[in-house]
Structures are given as structure tokens and as C-alpha cells.
Design an enzyme around this catalytic site. Sequence first.
Site, PDB file in Angstrom:
ATOM      1  N   GLN A 153       0.883  -1.164   0.105  1.00 25.44           N
ATOM      2  CA  GLN A 153       0.085  -0.087   0.234  1.00 25.44           C
ATOM      3  C   GLN A 153       0.992   1.033  -0.004  1.00 25.44           C
ATOM      4  O   GLN A 153       1.726   1.502   0.934  1.00 25.44           O
ATOM      5  CB  GLN A 153      -0.909  -0.097   1.265  1.00 25.44           C
ATOM      6  N   HIS A 170       6.470   4.198   6.010  1.00 25.07           N
ATOM      7  CA  HIS A 170       7.729   3.552   5.589  1.00 25.07           C
ATOM      8  C   HIS A 170       7.426   2.286   4.601  1.00 25.07           C
ATOM      9  O   HIS A 170       6.712   1.438   5.018  1.00 25.07           O
ATOM     10  CB  HIS A 170       8.443   2.911   6.751  1.00 25.07           C
ATOM     11  N   HIS A 175       6.809  -1.065   2.931  1.00 29.11           N
ATOM     12  CA  HIS A 175       6.842  -2.390   3.391  1.00 29.11           C
ATOM     13  C   HIS A 175       5.893  -3.147   2.547  1.00 29.11           C
ATOM     14  O   HIS A 175       4.896  -2.871   1.941  1.00 29.11           O
ATOM     15  CB  HIS A 175       6.115  -2.275   4.836  1.00 29.11           C
TER      16      HIS A 175
HETATM   17  P1  AMP Z   1      -0.064  -0.662   6.134  1.00 34.69           P
HETATM   18  O1  AMP Z   1      -1.536  -0.225   6.640  1.00 34.69           O
HETATM   19  O2  AMP Z   1      -0.009  -0.876   4.978  1.00 34.69           O
HETATM   20  O3  AMP Z   1       0.524   0.732   6.570  1.00 34.69           O
HETATM   21  O4  AMP Z   1       0.280  -1.468   7.206  1.00 34.69           O
HETATM   22  C1  AMP Z   1       1.072  -1.492   8.289  1.00 34.69           C
HETATM   23  C2  AMP Z   1       1.241  -2.804   9.029  1.00 34.69           C
HETATM   24  O5  AMP Z   1       2.329  -3.028   9.705  1.00 34.69           O
HETATM   25  C3  AMP Z   1       0.098  -3.182   9.672  1.00 34.69           C
HETATM   26  O6  AMP Z   1      -0.047  -4.729   9.080  1.00 34.69           O
HETATM   27  C4  AMP Z   1       0.415  -3.229  10.851  1.00 34.69           C
HETATM   28  O7  AMP Z   1      -0.275  -4.267  11.650  1.00 34.69           O
HETATM   29  C5  AMP Z   1       1.985  -3.466  11.044  1.00 34.69           C
HETATM   30  N1  AMP Z   1       2.451  -2.861  12.136  1.00 34.69           N
HETATM   31  C6  AMP Z   1       2.339  -1.681  12.549  1.00 34.69           C
HETATM   32  N2  AMP Z   1       3.163  -1.185  13.797  1.00 34.69           N
HETATM   33  C7  AMP Z   1       3.905  -2.338  13.801  1.00 34.69           C
HETATM   34  C8  AMP Z   1       5.048  -2.943  14.678  1.00 34.69           C
HETATM   35  N3  AMP Z   1       5.539  -1.991  15.429  1.00 34.69           N
HETATM   36  N4  AMP Z   1       5.528  -3.943  14.356  1.00 34.69           N
HETATM   37  C9  AMP Z   1       5.065  -4.880  13.499  1.00 34.69           C
HETATM   38  N5  AMP Z   1       4.171  -4.615  12.729  1.00 34.69           N
HETATM   39  C10 AMP Z   1       3.679  -3.446  12.821  1.00 34.69           C
END
Ligand code: AMP
Length: 292
Positions: free
Chosen positions: A227, A238, A240
Site C-alpha cells: 500500500q 515506511h 513495506h
Molecule cells: P499498512 O496499513 O500497509 O501501512 O500496514 C502497516 C502494517 O504494519 C500493519 O499490518 C500493522 O499491523 C503493522 N505494524 C504496525 N506497527 C507495527 C510494529 N511496531 N511491528 C510490527 N508490525 C507493525
Amino acid sequence: MVPPVETPVGKLGLSICYDLRFPELSIWNRKKGAQILSFPSAFTVNTGLAHWETLLRTRAIENQCYVVAAAQTGKHNEKRVSYGHAMVVDPWGAVVAQCSERVDMCFCEIDLGYVEEVRTLQPVYSHRRSDLYNVNVNEVDKEELDFNFATFPIDSKTIFYRSAHSFAFVNLKPVLDGHVLISPKRVVEKLTDLTDEETSDLFITAKKVQVMLEKVQNVHSSTVCVQDGEDSGRTVPHVHVHVLARRPSDFGGNTDDLYKNLADHDKNDKIKPRTPEEMAAEAKKYREAMRL
Ligand code: AMP
């Protein structure tokens, strides 16, 4: 992959024999700072006559390094004779020392000033068109470092794989069983902010993680997605890559509901954050599986 080592005569790239035929390894060594490339070898007489000097000189010229190549020589048994001709080539491609086919020694001066001179004269490494072509090196980074996911510190216990530019970690709030993330180590917001090297490293790592995850989760399909930008449902600024193990039973059989869930699962309290212990246990399982 072993990076070049410091020696009293300069930074030495370590390769052997057959490696000589794979220019990527020498390019990687040069990029890592090698001034000398070494190829201790045992070429056969056939391949030695046809290729030995040409390959050594080529690696020296294209990487602007001294090439030092010790070489076994002579008849070892009824079936095996080695070519010998141990040699040293300078960064301009000249053979500056060479042994005969007999057991022999040769010597030369290594002049690091000359390495610099050749590189300044023809700065081919700064002329490389990495936007058009590139060498992918899938380095595994074994350092147990923590990284930041945007501003959140990610505990190394929840990280299960590290490459040169990326790290893979378990999710705080997984949408499904087997939902992990891969990020570049450098904190940047969008895919388009990544260098070409970071981009290839990120997606090669994502594929390796996918293979592992499908095996561990015993599934045959995955969703792999990014996304990219806040209007896409992204919450963490960031880059991912989400990798999720997929099953026909996901969301009561409505498998496409993933996208809605992905967009809002971390924005509300639908899913509870997991404990550090739960996350570390999942990461341990994946870390071990990545080694297989
Ligand atoms: P997005 O909505 O594409 O930005 O996804 C962010 C993802 O990061 C989600 O699946 C969250 O559950 C995950 N997330 C957020 N904070 C953390 C964290 N500190 N450690 C691991 N996963 C995280």
C-alpha cells in the site's frame, strides 16, 4: 559472500578458481572496496591454455584491480594435470609476474597509487548505468540489529531475515495467520524513493520470504502487496511489502475481503496487538525455516 579483507598490501577480494568465470562476484568485491582480487586456482591444461590469462586480465581490466592468481601446476595423478602459470595482473591489464609450468615463485610490487591512477583515468564505476542494468547480490546480513519501522523501533527478536538492504519481521496485528512484512532498512515513504539496488533486494527478499511462509503455513498461495501512499490505506509511512499466506477459507470464503481488512485492520481495535513474546516465538520459527 565474504567481503574483501584488509591486508598489509591492500584490500583483498576473496574468490577461487571457477569463480573467475563469474564477473558479478568480482564486481561485487570491487564495489565493496577491493583493490586486489585473488583467485587461487587449479585450472586444467585445456581450460588453462584457452582461458586462464584472458579471464584474469579481463577481471583486472574491468574492475581496475590487481589480480593475484596462485595456481597448482604439474601432474597430480594419472588423470589430472594442472596448467599452472600463476600470475599477477596489474589494474591496466598487464601481466606483471608469471610462473612457469614448473613449481615456481614469482614476485611483483603492488602499487595502490597505480590502482587509484587507473580508476581516475577511466572512472568506469561511476559510469555504470544502474538504471538500465545491475548486479543483484543477495547478501544475508547476520548482525542482530534492531531497525526502525518508520518511527517504531522493531526489536531484533521479531526480525527473522536480513538482506543487504531489507529486513523481514512479524506483524503486530496480523490480518490472517501468517502475515509478515518486509521493509527496506532505510526509512523512506514510497517505493519510488528506493534506489534500484534497494528495490531489487526488497522484492527478492519478499520472494524468499514467500517461499518460506508457504512451506511453514502449508499453503499454496500468497498475497504479496504494497500500500504505497496514505490514500491507498497505508498507515505506516515506511515502505513495506505485506506477504500473507492464503487459504480458501479466508474471511468465510470471501477471499477478496482481504483488501478491505488490510486497509483498516490497524486503524481500529478490531485486532489486538500481539505480545512481544508471541511475536518473538513466530519470528524464531520463521528464522529457522529461512535457514533450510
Ligand atoms: P499498512 O496499513 O500497509 O501501512 O500496514 C502497516 C502494517 O504494519 C500493519 O499490518 C500493522 O499491523 C503493522 N505494524 C504496525 N506497527 C507495527 C510494529 N511496531 N511491528 C510490527 N508490525 C507493525
